[in-house]
Scaffold this motif. Structure first.
Motif, mmCIF file in Angstrom:
data_model
loop_
_atom_site.group_PDB
_atom_site.id
_atom_site.type_symbol
_atom_site.label_atom_id
_atom_site.label_comp_id
_atom_site.label_asym_id
_atom_site.label_seq_id
_atom_site.Cartn_x
_atom_site.Cartn_y
_atom_site.Cartn_z
ATOM 1 N N TYR A 198 -2.690 10.353 0.057
ATOM 2 C CA TYR A 198 -1.949 9.239 -0.238
ATOM 3 C C TYR A 198 -2.144 8.113 0.608
ATOM 4 C CZ TYR A 198 2.053 6.831 -2.385
ATOM 5 O OH TYR A 198 3.173 5.946 -2.635
ATOM 6 N N GLY A 199 -2.928 6.994 0.088
ATOM 7 C CA GLY A 199 -3.293 5.928 0.877
ATOM 8 C C GLY A 199 -2.511 4.546 0.934
ATOM 9 N N VAL A 200 -2.737 4.031 1.978
ATOM 10 C CA VAL A 200 -1.927 2.546 2.093
ATOM 11 C C VAL A 200 -2.364 1.606 0.924
ATOM 12 C CG1 VAL A 200 -1.545 0.511 3.556
ATOM 13 C CG2 VAL A 200 -1.850 2.708 4.534
ATOM 14 N N PRO A 201 -3.207 1.422 0.578
ATOM 15 C CA PRO A 201 -3.503 0.578 -0.426
ATOM 16 C C PRO A 201 -2.627 0.927 -2.005
ATOM 17 C CG PRO A 201 -5.444 1.135 0.261
ATOM 18 C CD PRO A 201 -4.570 1.986 0.625
ATOM 19 N N GLN A 202 -2.749 2.137 -2.190
ATOM 20 C CA GLN A 202 -1.863 2.586 -3.375
ATOM 21 C C GLN A 202 -0.244 2.607 -3.160
ATOM 22 O OE1 GLN A 202 -2.147 7.009 -4.258
ATOM 23 N NE2 GLN A 202 -0.604 6.718 -5.832
ATOM 24 N N TYR A 203 0.160 2.600 -1.994
ATOM 25 C CA TYR A 203 1.662 2.564 -1.695
ATOM 26 C C TYR A 203 1.946 1.027 -1.499
ATOM 27 C CZ TYR A 203 6.078 2.366 0.858
ATOM 28 O OH TYR A 203 7.407 2.357 1.267
ATOM 29 N N VAL A 204 0.966 0.294 -0.906
ATOM 30 C CA VAL A 204 1.360 -1.133 -0.885
ATOM 31 C C VAL A 204 1.305 -1.892 -2.185
ATOM 32 C CG1 VAL A 204 0.649 -3.443 0.221
ATOM 33 C CG2 VAL A 204 0.726 -1.415 1.445
ATOM 34 N N CYS A 205 0.395 -1.717 -2.675
ATOM 35 C CA CYS A 205 0.156 -2.465 -4.314
ATOM 36 C C CYS A 205 1.344 -1.861 -5.387
ATOM 37 C CB CYS A 205 -1.145 -1.984 -4.807
ATOM 38 S SG CYS A 205 -2.495 -2.747 -3.997
ATOM 39 N N SER A 206 1.426 -0.627 -5.365
ATOM 40 C CA SER A 206 2.508 -0.253 -6.275
ATOM 41 C C SER A 206 3.978 -0.626 -5.751
ATOM 42 C CB SER A 206 2.656 1.435 -6.276
ATOM 43 O OG SER A 206 2.978 1.970 -4.980
ATOM 44 N N ALA A 207 4.459 -0.783 -4.579
ATOM 45 C CA ALA A 207 5.496 -1.199 -3.942
ATOM 46 C C ALA A 207 5.687 -2.856 -4.352
ATOM 47 C CB ALA A 207 5.625 -1.013 -2.296
ATOM 48 N N LEU A 208 4.627 -3.595 -4.193
ATOM 49 C CA LEU A 208 4.565 -4.905 -4.568
ATOM 50 C C LEU A 208 4.885 -5.133 -6.005
ATOM 51 C CD1 LEU A 208 1.850 -6.536 -2.217
ATOM 52 C CD2 LEU A 208 4.425 -6.865 -2.122
ATOM 53 N N ILE A 209 4.079 -4.370 -6.919
ATOM 54 C CA ILE A 209 4.508 -4.350 -8.384
ATOM 55 C C ILE A 209 5.887 -4.321 -8.709
ATOM 56 C CG2 ILE A 209 3.708 -3.486 -10.500
ATOM 57 C CD1 ILE A 209 1.060 -2.972 -9.458
#
Length: 645
Positions: free
Chosen positions: A546-557
């Motif tokens: 579970y990477g940072v890009p997935q978490y950050v992008c999903s959180a921003l969306i």
């Protein structure tokens, strides 16, 4: 009803044509006059254009009055037919190519008349300025756009629901913007309004939001120091929301009698609540910490802040004040985590520990003490209704004339149909809510407020619950999730949350200035719900990595979509909600606040309960309810889509 709508449309088109002919005749006079200019004739022509503009304004008000009448008639049919008639009627007629409803609600073709009149007045004023001497008439030569143009554009915006950034932002506050006020109401507003009092209300809103979110980056670390699990941060954060469920009601009732005393009480309670929150570290007591947060929640005076704007701020600046209320909330939401990121220190003053866990409590206690001093010195208690009943200002002749002319426009169409409506209402439905005096009084209890909620309003409250639940899950568990998966420090979490909070105003600016003028509110609503659903799905951990890009992008969306959804949701809610919920203790703002606060309580409780299963399962378990509620709200939106006007 169909024949009445047809009369309205035909009369409107007839008057629209008459106004177009008048503008054309005046245009011909203007062309001749500019060849041989005469200052007095130019002034007379300008007055004629302005008179035409006032007639156009009355016509638009006439159309708005009839549109409101159609909505009320449909609501009465809903009561008799089990809330089914509105959906059927609108779905079969609103999108038809020959729809008369589209003419009433969207006033097709009026834009050309408005545009022509605006251009002619502007051109004439420009030429008038070139012929006048600024030494003879400086005030006339350098005047701004004619006020009637502003009134016309405001009326058109109201009918088309077109908006701008300021209006869109103000709608977040769910403060009803009335159409017009009499001279008596204006004088009452002047008696009640005080600029410093308004600023202090906005400062209260800002500080409370800072107080809410300043502990989010450090709540998990604080709970582990006190011997609890990191996921107990959900209870620590949510305890403030639990108390707010009850405080919103008594503060709303208290504001019927005073605004100053509730704000003083709020400041004192928040001062002591933050001190207890800070002292819990050295006392090594989770109980003291929770009591401190509960006291902070008991000091939530947002209901008072909203009521002050709704009841005391003059109508001409109420939209700006509402936008200020929302901006203060958004800035407080961003400032809280950012401030927590700056409070990274560790030292002792005698027996008191000053570190990242306790400093939020000490800083906020000092802030509330300073606010209390400013409140005591500068706040001016508004004059209440029972103190202004003796006021009876004279009504100017111009307003009487305007009302008479407007009544003349209404008379040919509404007299017979309104009379018939009352006769039919006695036979078909005993509930004459809109016709009685009691129907204009605000709701006096939770039960009476609930009875005023139509299915469309209930769906909008469910959507509001959903978006607040999703946002609370995202924000409250961020420190635990990022620490477990990515090893982020408190400063990193605080920076991430602050950046997300700072997106609120730019996103609202884009939606309010552009997107809301390109699409209907209900289309934006549905699209935002789908985006929230996409963000929630992307947040799930599908694989071991579970990477940072997935978490950050999903959180921003998720966060951005929820912010857009909140604005559109409250905009629709203000239009479809009963006028009886506009004021009083149990008003629409209180209902939406309670729905959002309950969502936060449930979300924070979910985090704590899911924490018992371990941090490895925390993310997916807390996202499952978000997914379910989001899908449910989308389905309900589809069912009531045709009634969202």
């Amino acid at each position: 009803m169909l024949s009445s709508i047809e009369k309205i449309v035909l009369f409107f088109l007839e008057q629209q044509g008459i106004l177009a002919c008048r503008i054309q005749e005046l245009d011909e006079q203007q062309t001749k006059l500019l060849e041989h200019p005469d200052i007095s004739e130019i002034s007379e022509l300008r007055e004629a254009y302005a008179a035409t503009g006032h007639d156009l304004l009355r016509l638009l008000r006439f159309l708005d009055l009839n549109a409101a009448g159609i909505r009320k008639i449909l609501k009465k049919f809903d009561k008799c037919f089990g809330y089914k008639f509105t959906d059927y009627y609108l779905s079969t007629r609103s999108n038809h190519p020959y729809s008369q409803l589209r003419q009433v609600f969207k006033h097709v073709g009026i834009a050309a008349v408005v545009g022509a009149l605006s251009r002619k007045l502007a051109d004439l004023q420009e030429h008038q300025g070139s012929y006048l001497s600024i030494y003879d008439q400086p005030s006339t030569a350098l005047t701004a756009k004619d006020p009637v143009i502003h009134l016309i554009h405001a009326s058109v915006d109201k009918l088309t629901h077109s908006t701008n950034f300021l209006q869109y932002l103000g709608q977040h506050a769910l403060i009803v913007q009335e159409d017009a006020s009499s001279s008596e109401e204006d004088q009452v507003d002047d008696k009640r309004y005080n600029f410093m009092s308004l600023l202090l209300n906005l400062a209260n809103t800002y500080l409370y939001m800072v107080n809410t979110y300043i502990i989010v980056p450090t709540a998990d670390h604080y709970s582990t120091h006190l011997g609890a699990a990191a996921t107990v941060c959900g209870v620590i954060i949510g305890s403030m929301a639990v108390a707010q469920v009850f405080s919103s009601v008594y503060f709303s009732a208290w504001s019927n009698r005073s605004y100053f005393r509730p704000l003083v009480f709020s400041s004192i309670v928040l001062f002591f609540g933050n001190i207890l929150y800070a002292l819990a570290y050295d006392l090594d007591s989770l109980t003291i910490l929770l009591i401190g947060r509960l006291l902070c929640g008991m000091g939530s005076a947002r209901a008072v802040n909203r009521r002050y704007i709704s009841d005391c701020v003059p109508l001409k600046i109420r939209m700006q004040a509402s936008a200020g209320f929302v901006s203060a909330s958004a800035l407080g939401m961003a400032s809280g985590p950012a401030l927590a990121g700056l409070l990274q220190t560790n030292f002792k003053i005698y027996a008191l520990t000053i570190n990242q866990d306790t400093l939020p409590g000490w800083v906020m206690s000092v802030a509330w003490l300073a606010y209390l001093i400013c409140l005591w010195i500068s706040f001016k208690e508004p004059v209440h209704d029972n103190e202004v009943k003796h006021l009876s200002p004279d009504v100017d002749a111009g307003s009487v004339e305007d009302e008479a002319l407007e009544s003349g426009l209404v008379h040919p169409l509404l007299q017979s149909s309104e009379h018939k409506q009352h006769e039919d209402g006695d036979e078909e439905c005993n509930d004459r809510e809109d016709a009685s005096e009691d129907s204009r009084k605000p709701a006096t209890s939770v039960a009476s407020a609930y009875r005023l909620l139509t299915p469309s309003v209930k769906v909008q409250l469910l959507i509001y619950f959903m978006l607040k639940y999703v946002m609370e899950i995202l924000l409250s568990e961020s420190s635990v999730i990022t620490s477990y998966y990515f090893g982020w420090s408190t400063s990193s979490v605080a920076t991430f949350l602050a950046i997300m909070g700072l997106t609120v105003l730019p996103v609202n600016a884009i939606v309010g200035s552009y997107i809301s003028n390109m699409f209907e509110d209900r289309q934006i609503l549905l699209g935002s719900e789908v985006l929230v659903l996409v963000g929630v799905i992307l947040s799930f951990q599908f694989t071991n990595s579970y990477g940072v890009p997935q978490y950050v992008c999903s959180a921003l969306i998720t966060f951005v979509a929820a912010e857009v959804l909140e604005g559109v949701n409250l905009s629709l809610l203000s239009r479809i909600m009963s006028s009886r919920l506009a004021r009083g203790t149990y008003n629409g703002g209180l209902l939406s606040t309670e729905a959002g606060t309950l969502a936060r309580v449930v979300a924070d409780g979910t985090i704590t309960l899911a924490g018992h299963l371990g941090e490895t399962k925390l993310l997916n378990i807390t996202l499952v309810p978000s997914l379910f509620i989001c899908i449910l709200s989308i389905l309900w939106t589809f069912l009531t889509y045709n009634s969202l006007f």
